[in-house]
Design a protein around this motif. Structure first.
Motif, short mmCIF file in Angstrom:
data_model
loop_
_atom_site.label_atom_id
_atom_site.label_comp_id
_atom_site.label_asym_id
_atom_site.label_seq_id
_atom_site.Cartn_x
_atom_site.Cartn_y
_atom_site.Cartn_z
N ILE A 1 -106.12 -33.30 36.40
CA ILE A 1 -106.22 -34.36 35.81
C ILE A 1 -105.81 -35.30 36.85
O ILE A 1 -105.20 -35.10 38.05
N TYR B 1 -103.42 -39.25 37.28
CA TYR B 1 -103.10 -40.09 36.50
C TYR B 1 -102.87 -41.40 37.26
O TYR B 1 -103.17 -41.77 38.36
N PHE C 1 -91.59 -37.45 31.50
CA PHE C 1 -93.28 -37.01 32.04
C PHE C 1 -92.76 -35.37 32.78
O PHE C 1 -93.15 -34.38 33.21
N ASN D 1 -91.79 -32.10 30.23
CA ASN D 1 -92.63 -32.27 29.25
C ASN D 1 -94.46 -31.54 30.65
O ASN D 1 -94.87 -30.20 30.26
N GLU D 2 -94.20 -31.37 32.01
CA GLU D 2 -95.29 -31.46 32.69
C GLU D 2 -94.76 -30.53 33.94
O GLU D 2 -95.58 -29.46 34.46
N LYS E 1 -93.90 -24.89 34.90
CA LYS E 1 -95.44 -24.33 35.31
C LYS E 1 -95.74 -23.36 35.85
O LYS E 1 -95.19 -23.85 37.29
N LEU F 1 -91.21 -30.35 38.49
CA LEU F 1 -92.94 -31.15 39.09
C LEU F 1 -92.78 -31.38 39.96
O LEU F 1 -91.33 -31.67 41.05
N ASN G 1 -97.78 -32.34 43.08
CA ASN G 1 -98.19 -32.49 41.65
C ASN G 1 -99.35 -33.09 41.05
O ASN G 1 -100.11 -33.71 39.93
N VAL G 2 -98.50 -34.67 41.63
CA VAL G 2 -98.60 -35.52 40.77
C VAL G 2 -98.52 -36.93 41.56
O VAL G 2 -97.05 -36.81 42.62
N ALA H 1 -103.88 -36.67 40.23
CA ALA H 1 -102.30 -37.07 39.16
C ALA H 1 -101.87 -38.37 39.58
O ALA H 1 -101.37 -38.11 40.99
N THR I 1 -105.32 -40.17 32.47
CA THR I 1 -106.15 -38.13 32.72
C THR I 1 -107.46 -38.41 32.85
O THR I 1 -107.75 -39.29 32.94
#
Length: 380
Positions: free
Chosen positions: A3, A5, A36, A39-40, A43, A54, A162-163, A178, A196
């Protein structure tokens, strides 16, 4: 599936900014950072299967450069800095979110942007105070050897974050996987743009290589000039031939002598595509732009910029020590340290200090909850 971003805020010249944003519009998704993160987050990781929140990387130097560009004076008659108040409020907002934040500062060997693209100098005390606030709030940080965005891209690509959240202009050019774009003047993070990989590639027809080509053709912060007459529209269209991807691949795989030989062939093929458009990807043919490139009166492509984008200086470069997972970790805010900072730098005491610390209390509760080790779903 990877992904991306992505923010591309100013790699192109100022005259092309609005149209450049137009070509990215099909890939944009609007959201709030806190939303965000929920939601992300949570995991399962690939290593142990334990859900983790995250981990977001932030460009700390970009924060300071943008704030210093907007505020040039301290509050008259006080020791307060407008910049520090905004940084403090942003850290309060982040501490209330379900995420682990890690901050990167530009290092001593960062490349210098071309004339006219320089960022306003950041006072050294502001950086020291920023780092002191980060430690007090429990956020980890380190200084990159070069550009913070290049360092964040490597952290992202190697799975340490992660981002990356940035308002800068180099993220995708350095191959980040990301990216979230946050407006440079926002005190909170309720307004971010998400891009994305599928949306960029299939919706906007943009990849890392194509964006590098656009920066080289149109001019960017670290690429000289650009080609006269080649706007973002033309550069975006000709990128569809794959010249950006092949250029990056050659820059990373070939020796210098091999690369220079390849560049002559690459430039010839690019000029042929601009002049003849054999696959019909351009709105019209551009023999004039091709002639400018063939004349070699301008330094194209900018080899320094190619080297910067293909192999930027990071903690993984020779002679440097990369960070470890243990270096990127959330800690409980230190209320005593935050109170001391507010007393010394914001001149607060008594009720005003108590009121300020109440603003931090929600983040303290959130951090405490995320540190509960008995719940495997809340591991940081």
């Amino acid at each position: 599936m990877c992904i991306y971003y992505f923010l591309l805020a100013s790699i192109l010249n100022s005259a092309a900014k609005s149209f450049k944003l137009k070509i990215l519009t099909p890939a944009a998704k609007h959201c709030m950072l806190g939303e965000f993160a929920i939601n992300e987050g949570f995991k399962p990781s690939h290593e142990d299967g334990v859900p983790r929140i995250l981990t977001a990387g932030f460009n700390a130097s970009s924060w300071m450069h943008n704030l210093c560009s907007g505020f040039t004076q301290h509050l008259v008659g006080t020791q307060e800095l407008l910049e520090m108040h905004i940084i403090f409020s942003r850290l309060v907002a982040l501490s209330e979110m379900v995420l682990c934040g890690h901050f990167i500062f530009d290092g001593p060997n960062q490349p210098q942007p071309k004339p006219g693209r320089e960022a306003k100098a950041v006072p050294f005390p502001l950086m020291q105070h920023f780092q002191e606030m980060l430690t007090a709030f429990g956020f980890s940080w380190h200084m990159a050897p070069g550009l913070a965005d290049a360092e964040l891209a490597q952290l992202n690509a190697r799975g340490l974050i992660n981002v990356m959240v940035t308002d800068g202009d180099h993220a995708l050019l350095f191959g980040s996987t990301a990216i979230l774009r946050s407006p440079p003047w926002a005190r909170t993070f309720e307004d971010v743009n998400v891009y994305t990989s599928d949306a960029l590639e299939h919706g906007a027809h943009l990849t890392q290589g194509s964006l590098v080509l656009v920066a080289l053709l149109c001019g960017g912060d670290y690429s000289v000039g650009g080609i006269p007459g080649c706007d973002v529209d033309v550069a975006h269209q000709v990128a569809g031939y794959g010249f950006g991807e092949s250029l990056l691949q050659a820059a990373t795989m070939l020796s210098f002598l091999q690369f220079m030989k390849y560049m002559a062939e690459w430039c010839s093929d690019l000029c042929d595509a601009l002049s003849t458009d054999p696959r019909g990807l351009l709105q019209k043919k551009h023999p004039g732009i091709a002639q400018v490139i063939k004349s070699e009166l301008l330094p194209f492509p900018d080899l320094t910029a190619i080297a910067l984008y293909a192999d930027p200086l990071t903690s993984w470069s020779n002679g440097h020590a990369p960070p470890k997972n243990a270096d990127i970790v959330a800690r409980q805010p230190d209320l005593a340290a935050i109170g001391d900072f507010c007393s010394r730098h914001f001149s607060l005491s008594g009720d005003s200090l108590v009121h300020k610390l109440k603003d931090v209390s929600a983040g303290v509760v959130m951090r405490a909850a995320l540190q509960v080790r008995t719940n495997p779903c809340l591991v940081i």
